[in-house]
Design a protein around this motif. Structure first.
Motif: not given
Length: 352
Positions: A298-305
């Motif tokens: 939550p609260f990290v709306h965009s991530v590069g996995w």
């Protein structure tokens, strides 16, 4: 003059103009192939510039207080492992003062490394900085024993380290807040991807968006393939990246970073293995994995996995709080499509 491209001097003039007045870096200009004939400001405005990603996009989408969860590899591994997501097995953290294995035994110098090795009978392992990226200082090691030299560790490049030399390598200081090195299991890449470049685990970079209603979706996906003899698959270390169709898992054309030539490839130039048109193994499982990871972040709306396909299923390797649109747009075109602009508008994000 390259067919289909403007005159070289015209391209140089445009790069200087956009660098000063937009601003757009020459690397972005080259990677997005803005030098093609017929490309003008209208098409260029569909691309999210790195400056906007850094100063506008990420500060609005991602809460900085949550950054350590993704930037500190020990936090990352512990958090997602506790929630049942597949991650690498951690053996311990080396640090000259605070280092310890998973049982709390000291892991701070060459003697501690040898004691840890003899106790756990580890034949292969990876060492990587606790923080940082781009494959910096990562070693993939195999334990080698001989009557003459004792215990040594051999990297994929053939270089050997004694326990003392390995301790020195893991005692170096980086310009990150968190110091230390993780020791973790060596992942074995799925053979369908390993054949492209056997020396590296070739991973998928998948960008997700967590909407305000709590639903996660995949925006883009890219495959990264290491260069010959490289431990890592990073684009910064002369590897190749290629777009992935997010719906099918089919691999598209690949490219070397512009500073290394920017050449386009459909097969690996060193191994000759064709990747364009091939499919990422277990792609539906990989998609479900990153969507779940996004929902529980939550609260990290965009991530590069970064996800590795292995013979036993997908494994989460890392996550990028500061993922760059550079590698995405080089293969999928501009991010600022009407559809994506609408999605970003819910966060109050609007771009020219």
């Amino acid at each position: 003059r390259q067919p289909g491209f403007k005159h070289p001097w015209r391209q140089v003039a445009e790069m200087l103009f956009y660098l000063i007045f937009w601003p757009l870096s020459p690397i972005e200009y080259r990677a997005y192939r803005f030098g093609r004939t017929g490309i003008g400001p209208k098409q260029m405005r569909t691309y999210l510039r790195n400056t906007h990603a850094t100063k506008v996009l990420r500060p609005r989408l991602n809460d900085r207080e949550w950054a350590p969860l993704l930037e500190n590899k020990l936090f990352f591994n512990s958090y997602y492992n506790q929630r049942g997501l597949p991650v690498s097995t951690i053996y311990g953290m080396f640090h000259p003062i605070f280092g310890a294995d998973i049982e709390g035994n000291p892991l701070r110098d060459a003697d501690d490394i040898l004691t840890w090795l003899d106790k756990n009978k580890i034949s292969e392992f990876v060492v990587k900085p606790l923080a940082g990226g781009a494959g910096t200082a990562v070693l993939v090691l195999e334990t080698v024993r001989s009557d003459e030299d004792g215990v040594q560790f051999e990297d994929r490049s053939g270089q050997r380290y004694t326990c003392q030399q390995l301790a020195q390598h893991m005692s170096q200081t980086f310009h990150y807040r968190h110091q230390g090195f993780l020791l973790e299991e060596r992942l074995i890449g799925h053979p369908d991807l390993a054949r492209f470049n056997p020396s590296s685990v070739n991973t998928c970079r998948i960008v997700t968006l967590l909407n305000l209603d709590g639903q996660a979706e995949i925006l883009y996906a890219t495959l990264r393939i290491g260069g010959p003899g490289r431990n890592t698959d990073n684009w910064h270390t002369q590897g190749i990246a290629a777009g992935i169709d997010k719906d099918t898992g089919v691999i598209g054309e690949g490219m070397v970073r512009p500073e290394f030539g920017g050449t386009i490839h459909t097969s690996h130039p060193a191994t000759g293995a064709k990747f364009t048109g091939e499919k990422i193994p277990d792609w539906p499982e990989i998609c479900r994995l990153v969507e779940k990871a996004a929902r529980i972040t939550p609260f990290v709306h965009s991530v590069g996995w970064d996800v590795a396909a292995t013979p036993t299923g997908p494994v989460m390797v890392e996550a990028n709080f500061k993922w760059s649109p550079f590698i995405v747009q080089a293969f999928h075109g501009g991010m600022l499509t009407p559809e994506n602009r609408k999605k970003l508008a819910q966060f109050g994000l609007r771009f020219p």
